[in-house]
Design an enzyme around this catalytic site. Structure first.
Site, PDB file in Angstrom:
ATOM      1  N   ILE A  34       2.817   6.600  -4.052  1.00  0.00           N
ATOM      2  CA  ILE A  34       4.163   6.220  -3.573  1.00  0.00           C
ATOM      3  C   ILE A  34       4.582   7.075  -2.365  1.00  0.00           C
ATOM      4  O   ILE A  34       5.697   7.588  -2.298  1.00  0.00           O
ATOM      5  CB  ILE A  34       5.231   6.297  -4.690  1.00  0.00           C
ATOM      6  CG1 ILE A  34       4.686   5.761  -5.998  1.00  0.00           C
ATOM      7  CG2 ILE A  34       6.475   5.497  -4.281  1.00  0.00           C
ATOM      8  CD1 ILE A  34       4.425   4.283  -6.039  1.00  0.00           C
TER       9      ILE A  34
ATOM     10  N   ASN B 153      -6.622   1.986  -5.666  1.00  0.00           N
ATOM     11  CA  ASN B 153      -5.757   2.825  -4.847  1.00  0.00           C
ATOM     12  C   ASN B 153      -4.967   3.782  -5.718  1.00  0.00           C
ATOM     13  O   ASN B 153      -4.601   3.464  -6.853  1.00  0.00           O
ATOM     14  CB  ASN B 153      -4.814   1.968  -3.992  1.00  0.00           C
ATOM     15  CG  ASN B 153      -3.481   1.716  -4.659  1.00  0.00           C
ATOM     16  OD1 ASN B 153      -2.567   2.522  -4.576  1.00  0.00           O
ATOM     17  ND2 ASN B 153      -3.367   0.576  -5.346  1.00  0.00           N
TER      18      ASN B 153
ATOM     19  N   GLY C 221      -1.394 -10.833  -8.579  1.00  0.00           N
ATOM     20  CA  GLY C 221      -2.721 -10.400  -9.019  1.00  0.00           C
ATOM     21  C   GLY C 221      -3.854 -11.235  -8.473  1.00  0.00           C
ATOM     22  O   GLY C 221      -4.136 -12.315  -8.994  1.00  0.00           O
TER      23      GLY C 221
ATOM     24  N   ASN D 247      11.678  -1.868  -3.622  1.00  0.00           N
ATOM     25  CA  ASN D 247      10.954  -1.441  -4.816  1.00  0.00           C
ATOM     26  C   ASN D 247      11.347  -0.003  -5.142  1.00  0.00           C
ATOM     27  O   ASN D 247      11.241   0.885  -4.286  1.00  0.00           O
ATOM     28  CB  ASN D 247       9.448  -1.549  -4.564  1.00  0.00           C
ATOM     29  CG  ASN D 247       8.610  -1.110  -5.752  1.00  0.00           C
ATOM     30  OD1 ASN D 247       8.383   0.074  -5.958  1.00  0.00           O
ATOM     31  ND2 ASN D 247       8.134  -2.072  -6.524  1.00  0.00           N
TER      32      ASN D 247
ATOM     33  N   GLY E 144      -0.803  -9.386  -2.517  1.00  0.00           N
ATOM     34  CA  GLY E 144      -1.006  -7.956  -2.357  1.00  0.00           C
ATOM     35  C   GLY E 144      -2.250  -7.589  -1.579  1.00  0.00           C
ATOM     36  O   GLY E 144      -2.244  -7.487  -0.358  1.00  0.00           O
TER      37      GLY E 144
ATOM     38  N   CYS F   7       5.452   3.940 -13.221  1.00  0.00           N
ATOM     39  CA  CYS F   7       5.392   5.363 -12.885  1.00  0.00           C
ATOM     40  C   CYS F   7       5.638   6.229 -14.126  1.00  0.00           C
ATOM     41  O   CYS F   7       6.227   5.789 -15.106  1.00  0.00           O
ATOM     42  CB  CYS F   7       6.400   5.690 -11.794  1.00  0.00           C
ATOM     43  SG  CYS F   7       8.045   5.032 -12.090  1.00  0.00           S
TER      44      CYS F   7
END
Length: 305
Positions: A72, A68, A243, A98, A265, A129
């Site tokens: 953001i 992906n 993960g 976040n 996730g 980032c």
């Protein structure tokens, strides 16, 4: 069995959280289960101003995972505070915001906006980032920048718990972990996605418009476990494992190597109801393996002599 977890003052009724970017602002998943069945959830990345994100296509399936490059996309912190947060305050679940920003001062400003919000239990700092003011190198690849960002958030966070989310795209993740702790992190969450890409031989084009994307899902679990194992042994703050978690056994593997809690996730995309029942499945499996308690099981990995 008591599944309550205390993570440096962040109290969770159980060790199951959902990962940022995979669970919206929580309410989107309410039709699939009871939000209060979770220990906590991490809202999608929030920036000071609204962001449109990256161009399409920005998601691609891969063997045992997905890529992906959402970029953001979010409505900005003001919309989060005025629209999403009020509806969450009545829920008995820890809400973690976040944070996404492009320099340390902006991270601090964002933390300051959220510091006074009663419905926010913790701040998760996304250091994966890029720092646009220093050539675009990701904060998470430079220990000095990790420390500066963490310090900036810590100074403005008030009494909020500060969690730093680490990137695996480094030579030694323990160096980055120590930098975050030195900067004032209360806990660490890891790992974020691995850098990857996919191409289409029929069109001759990348499958992601951004070309480079983040790989997640079961394919990255061995890397995530290794990173959690190393970081738990390197620092004294609690670690949250992330993960490729797609079963109770996966989740307990992270607890076994020392994680206090886990974040789910990619599995949320495959099964939107998955996270809601995970704590119960973990409790059942703990009993099956003869664990006296969740706390006793944590970090009980038997290493070769």
């Amino acid at each position: 069995m008591n599944m309550h977890v205390s993570i440096a003052g962040l109290e969770l009724k159980n060790p199951v959280m959902t990962a940022s970017g995979t669970f919206g602002f929580g309410l989107e998943f309410a039709p699939y289960g009871d939000l209060e069945a979770l220990g906590g959830f991490v809202a999608k990345g929030i920036s000071l101003k609204p962001r449109e994100g990256n161009p399409m296509p920005r998601i691609a399936e891969t063997p045992c995972g997905m890529l992906n490059a959402i970029g953001i996309q979010n409505p900005g912190v003001e919309a989060f505070v005025t629209q999403a947060l009020p509806a969450l305050k009545s829920k008995d679940v820890a809400v973690v915001a976040n944070l996404y920003a492009c320099d340390a001062a902006e991270f601090g400003e964002l933390a300051g906006v959220l510091a006074g919000e009663e419905g926010v239990a913790a701040l998760e700092v996304n250091v994966s980032c890029p720092n646009v003011k220093e050539g675009g190198v990701a904060f998470g690849q430079d220990p000095a920048q990790i420390a500066r960002v963490t310090e900036a958030v810590r100074k403005k966070a008030g009494g909020k718990h500060v969690m730093v989310k680490l990137s695996p795209n480094v030579t030694d993740i323990t160096v980055c972990a120590r930098a975050a702790v030195d900067g004032g992190a209360d806990s660490l969450s890891l790992i974020n996605t691995l850098s990857g890409m996919a191409v289409d031989v029929r069109t001759g084009k990348p499958r992601i418009a951004n070309v480079i994307a983040g790989l997640s899902g079961p394919a990255i679990k061995p890397v995530a476990l290794r990173c959690v194992h190393q970081v738990v042994r390197a620092v004294d703050v609690p670690v949250i494992g992330i993960g490729g978690i797609a079963s109770a056994e996966d989740a307990l593997e992270f607890i076994l190597v020392g994680a206090h809690a886990v974040q789910v996730g990619t599995a949320n995309f495959l099964r939107p109801d998955f996270a809601f029942g995970l704590a119960g499945e973990m409790e059942k499996l703990l009993s099956e393996v003869g664990a006296e308690s969740l706390e006793a099981f944590r970090g009980s990995l038997q290493l070769p002599l």
